[in-house]
Design a protein around this motif. Sequence first.
Motif, PDB file in Angstrom:
ATOM      1  N   SER A  48       0.743  -1.246  -0.184  1.00 43.15           N
ATOM      2  CA  SER A  48       0.002   0.150  -0.022  1.00 43.15           C
ATOM      3  C   SER A  48       0.789   1.326  -0.041  1.00 43.15           C
ATOM      4  N   CYS A  49       0.210   2.373  -0.653  1.00 41.42           N
ATOM      5  CA  CYS A  49       1.145   3.552  -0.747  1.00 41.42           C
ATOM      6  C   CYS A  49       0.174   4.682  -0.455  1.00 41.42           C
ATOM      7  N   ALA A  50       0.019   5.290   0.651  1.00 37.87           N
ATOM      8  CA  ALA A  50      -0.654   6.457   1.172  1.00 37.87           C
ATOM      9  C   ALA A  50      -0.026   7.833   0.662  1.00 37.87           C
ATOM     10  N   VAL A  51      -1.009   8.430  -0.004  1.00 39.04           N
ATOM     11  CA  VAL A  51      -0.263   9.779  -0.259  1.00 39.04           C
ATOM     12  C   VAL A  51      -1.300  11.041   0.325  1.00 39.04           C
ATOM     13  N   THR A  68      -9.624   6.086  -4.582  1.00 38.89           N
ATOM     14  CA  THR A  68      -9.537   7.463  -4.832  1.00 38.89           C
ATOM     15  C   THR A  68     -10.048   7.923  -3.210  1.00 38.89           C
ATOM     16  N   THR A  69     -11.067   7.205  -2.623  1.00 32.71           N
ATOM     17  CA  THR A  69     -11.445   7.613  -1.522  1.00 32.71           C
ATOM     18  C   THR A  69     -10.582   7.776  -0.323  1.00 32.71           C
ATOM     19  N   LYS A  70      -9.618   6.870  -0.238  1.00 30.10           N
ATOM     20  CA  LYS A  70      -8.497   6.693   0.713  1.00 30.10           C
ATOM     21  C   LYS A  70      -7.175   7.431   0.236  1.00 30.10           C
ATOM     22  N   ASN A  71      -7.218   8.055  -1.135  1.00 30.42           N
ATOM     23  CA  ASN A  71      -5.880   8.129  -1.754  1.00 30.42           C
ATOM     24  C   ASN A  71      -4.675   7.522  -1.549  1.00 30.42           C
ATOM     25  N   THR A  72      -5.180   5.960  -2.097  1.00 28.73           N
ATOM     26  CA  THR A  72      -4.075   5.093  -1.592  1.00 28.73           C
ATOM     27  C   THR A  72      -3.701   4.289  -2.823  1.00 28.73           C
ATOM     28  N   VAL A  73      -2.542   4.050  -3.082  1.00 24.77           N
ATOM     29  CA  VAL A  73      -2.315   3.171  -4.297  1.00 24.77           C
ATOM     30  C   VAL A  73      -1.869   1.787  -3.733  1.00 24.77           C
ATOM     31  N   TYR A  74      -2.373   0.598  -4.444  1.00 26.70           N
ATOM     32  CA  TYR A  74      -1.855  -0.535  -4.186  1.00 26.70           C
ATOM     33  C   TYR A  74      -1.060  -1.354  -5.212  1.00 26.70           C
ATOM     34  N   LEU A  75      -0.385  -2.509  -4.677  1.00 22.60           N
ATOM     35  CA  LEU A  75       0.434  -3.281  -5.694  1.00 22.60           C
ATOM     36  C   LEU A  75       0.245  -4.851  -5.141  1.00 22.60           C
ATOM     37  N   GLN A  76      -0.834  -5.257  -5.736  1.00 22.36           N
ATOM     38  CA  GLN A  76      -1.228  -6.741  -5.342  1.00 22.36           C
ATOM     39  C   GLN A  76      -0.084  -7.521  -6.128  1.00 22.36           C
TER      40      GLN A  76
END
Length: 122
Positions: free
Chosen positions: A21-24, A72-80
Amino acid sequence: QVQLEESGGGLVQAGDSLRLSCAVPGRTFSHYGWFRQAPGKEREFVASIRWTAGTTTYADSVKGRFTISGDTTKNTVYLQMNSLKPEDTANYYCAARQAATQAATPGAYSYWGQGTQVTVSS
């Protein structure tokens, strides 16, 4: 200064899965990318996403195994990451860029996280 915050790394066995996870905090960017760097090697592109359109790009080495996505609601990018291999072992970095096009080179990204370690044992 925007600081991206990665999490989710760890030690797994070959064939296992992990989700990074990547929180921005504070703002959004047009593009996000995941890169990785193994000891003694250059930082390499893994995947990127165009935030509003959701279009994605992958390195050949991870295509079909890794999926980049965003909330977009959490402004978070994921890498599964599925079907992990020992050669996936590296420190994984999240990056962000504000531009019209996607990019696969580290120099094209202005903002970076501290990285999260992924180790895959055989």
